[in-house]
Design a protein around this motif. Structure first.
Motif, PDB file in Angstrom:
ATOM      1  N   TYR A   1       6.107  -0.771  -6.934  1.00  0.00           N
ATOM      2  CA  TYR A   1       4.702  -0.396  -6.773  1.00  0.00           C
ATOM      3  C   TYR A   1       4.310  -0.577  -5.319  1.00  0.00           C
ATOM      4  O   TYR A   1       4.511  -1.652  -4.740  1.00  0.00           O
ATOM      5  N   VAL A   2       3.749   0.468  -4.717  1.00  0.00           N
ATOM      6  CA  VAL A   2       3.335   0.436  -3.319  1.00  0.00           C
ATOM      7  C   VAL A   2       1.812   0.325  -3.267  1.00  0.00           C
ATOM      8  O   VAL A   2       1.102   1.189  -3.784  1.00  0.00           O
ATOM      9  N   GLY A   3       1.312  -0.736  -2.649  1.00  0.00           N
ATOM     10  CA  GLY A   3      -0.128  -0.944  -2.585  1.00  0.00           C
ATOM     11  C   GLY A   3      -0.529  -1.726  -1.357  1.00  0.00           C
ATOM     12  O   GLY A   3       0.326  -2.222  -0.620  1.00  0.00           O
ATOM     13  N   ASP A   4      -1.836  -1.864  -1.162  1.00  0.00           N
ATOM     14  CA  ASP A   4      -2.346  -2.477   0.069  1.00  0.00           C
ATOM     15  C   ASP A   4      -3.169  -3.737  -0.160  1.00  0.00           C
ATOM     16  O   ASP A   4      -3.613  -4.362   0.803  1.00  0.00           O
TER      17      ASP A   4
ATOM     18  N   ALA B   1       1.817  -1.841   1.691  1.00  0.00           N
ATOM     19  CA  ALA B   1       1.573  -0.754   2.645  1.00  0.00           C
ATOM     20  C   ALA B   1       0.792  -1.323   3.817  1.00  0.00           C
ATOM     21  O   ALA B   1      -0.443  -1.348   3.803  1.00  0.00           O
ATOM     22  N   GLN B   2       1.500  -1.759   4.820  1.00  0.00           N
ATOM     23  CA  GLN B   2       0.849  -2.428   5.942  1.00  0.00           C
ATOM     24  C   GLN B   2      -0.118  -1.510   6.681  1.00  0.00           C
ATOM     25  O   GLN B   2      -1.076  -1.990   7.308  1.00  0.00           O
ATOM     26  N   TRP B   3       0.079  -0.204   6.591  1.00  0.00           N
ATOM     27  CA  TRP B   3      -0.801   0.715   7.302  1.00  0.00           C
ATOM     28  C   TRP B   3      -2.230   0.710   6.751  1.00  0.00           C
ATOM     29  O   TRP B   3      -3.153   1.128   7.426  1.00  0.00           O
TER      30      TRP B   3
ATOM     31  N   LEU C   1       6.200  -2.522   4.368  1.00  0.00           N
ATOM     32  CA  LEU C   1       6.357  -1.181   4.917  1.00  0.00           C
ATOM     33  C   LEU C   1       5.370  -0.974   6.057  1.00  0.00           C
ATOM     34  O   LEU C   1       4.158  -1.061   5.862  1.00  0.00           O
ATOM     35  N   ALA C   2       5.878  -0.697   7.237  1.00  0.00           N
ATOM     36  CA  ALA C   2       5.014  -0.537   8.404  1.00  0.00           C
ATOM     37  C   ALA C   2       4.326   0.817   8.426  1.00  0.00           C
ATOM     38  O   ALA C   2       3.163   0.929   8.813  1.00  0.00           O
ATOM     39  N   THR C   3       5.029   1.858   8.001  1.00  0.00           N
ATOM     40  CA  THR C   3       4.489   3.217   8.010  1.00  0.00           C
ATOM     41  C   THR C   3       4.828   3.912   6.699  1.00  0.00           C
ATOM     42  O   THR C   3       5.762   3.509   5.995  1.00  0.00           O
ATOM     43  N   PRO C   4       4.099   4.968   6.346  1.00  0.00           N
ATOM     44  CA  PRO C   4       4.416   5.706   5.115  1.00  0.00           C
ATOM     45  C   PRO C   4       5.867   6.164   5.054  1.00  0.00           C
ATOM     46  O   PRO C   4       6.472   6.193   3.975  1.00  0.00           O
ATOM     47  N   LYS C   5       6.442   6.528   6.175  1.00  0.00           N
ATOM     48  CA  LYS C   5       7.826   6.996   6.208  1.00  0.00           C
ATOM     49  C   LYS C   5       8.787   5.961   5.659  1.00  0.00           C
ATOM     50  O   LYS C   5       9.842   6.291   5.093  1.00  0.00           O
ATOM     51  N   ASP C   6       8.418   4.676   5.777  1.00  0.00           N
ATOM     52  CA  ASP C   6       9.287   3.600   5.290  1.00  0.00           C
ATOM     53  C   ASP C   6       9.426   3.607   3.772  1.00  0.00           C
ATOM     54  O   ASP C   6      10.350   2.994   3.231  1.00  0.00           O
ATOM     55  N   VAL C   7       8.512   4.291   3.077  1.00  0.00           N
ATOM     56  CA  VAL C   7       8.606   4.375   1.614  1.00  0.00           C
ATOM     57  C   VAL C   7       9.910   5.057   1.210  1.00  0.00           C
ATOM     58  O   VAL C   7      10.500   4.739   0.168  1.00  0.00           O
TER      59      VAL C   7
END
Length: 215
Positions: free
Chosen positions: A160-163, A181-183, A198-204
């Motif tokens: 799960y990716v969240g902020d 999601a560090q961004w 994850l520093a940027t979306p691309k890291d997903v």
């Protein structure tokens, strides 16, 4: 690595920090004559609107009025909501590689229709679990568990990716991996139980073992 990736929406896919805090600030000033600095409203990010409003009213009737007014004001500021740079391509790339994708959000179904559908990404998500779909919301495990059941996937193969801290607690209580999601994260120093940062979306893409130079 992971065959299923679930996403939060606000602060992860779309940047709505200004929209949500500014619209609530306007609502509180108009309805309760409260002048609240924007930075004091950051706590609302990642939690259901009803829970956020409860800090300002214990009266059920007033609470409903505030929610209605807030939703109306959100629409006034909706033009300021944007996709985080790079996230659209990441979602499309994951979908192209047959990764199961889902959304688990604190938005209601109506809010998703008004605030998310216009970005044209709905087609890439096999399931959307909103605040309208479960009795208990994040940080409880129920929303993520519902997504797993609807997809019929193994939680060991799901991330799960969240902020927000609510995202982290929901994932961990459900038994799935969590990637911050560090961004979009506001309280980055408060995350204590994460599996991936994850520093940027691309890291997903790395979560699905997709080499970024291949896309």
């Amino acid at each position: 690595m992971f065959k299923t990736i679930l996403f939060d929406v606000d602060g992860t896919i779309i940047d709505t920090q200004y929209v949500m805090t500014r619209s609530l600030q306007k609502t509180l000033l108009e309805e309760k004559q409260l002048e609240v600095p924007l930075e004091d409203l950051h706590f609302i990010l990642g939690i259901p609107g009803r829970e956020a409003i409860k800090k300002f009213s214990e009266n059920d009737t007033e609470l409903e009025t505030l929610l209605t007014k807030w939703n109306n004001n959100i629409l006034l500021f909706s033009e300021y909501a944007t996709l985080f740079p790079g996230i659209e391509k990441v979602i499309k790339d994951l979908h192209a590689q047959s990764i199961e994708l889902g959304v688990v959000t604190s938005k209601t179904q109506e809010e998703m229709k008004n605030e998310f559908d216009s970005f044209g990404l709905t087609q890439y998500f096999k399931v959307q679990v909103t605040a309208s779909d479960t009795d208990l919301h994040k940080p409880n495990p129920d929303p993520i568990q519902k997504a797993l059941e609807e997809l019929g996937v193994d939680k060991k193969e799901t991330v799960y990716v969240g902020d927000s801290l609510y995202d982290m607690k929901s994932a961990k209580s459900c038994g799935v991996s969590f990637a911050v999601a560090q961004w979009g994260a506001v309280e980055s120093s408060a995350f204590t139980d994460i599996d991936f940062s994850l520093a940027t979306p691309k890291d997903v893409l790395t979560l699905a073992n997709i080499k970024t130079d291949m896309i």
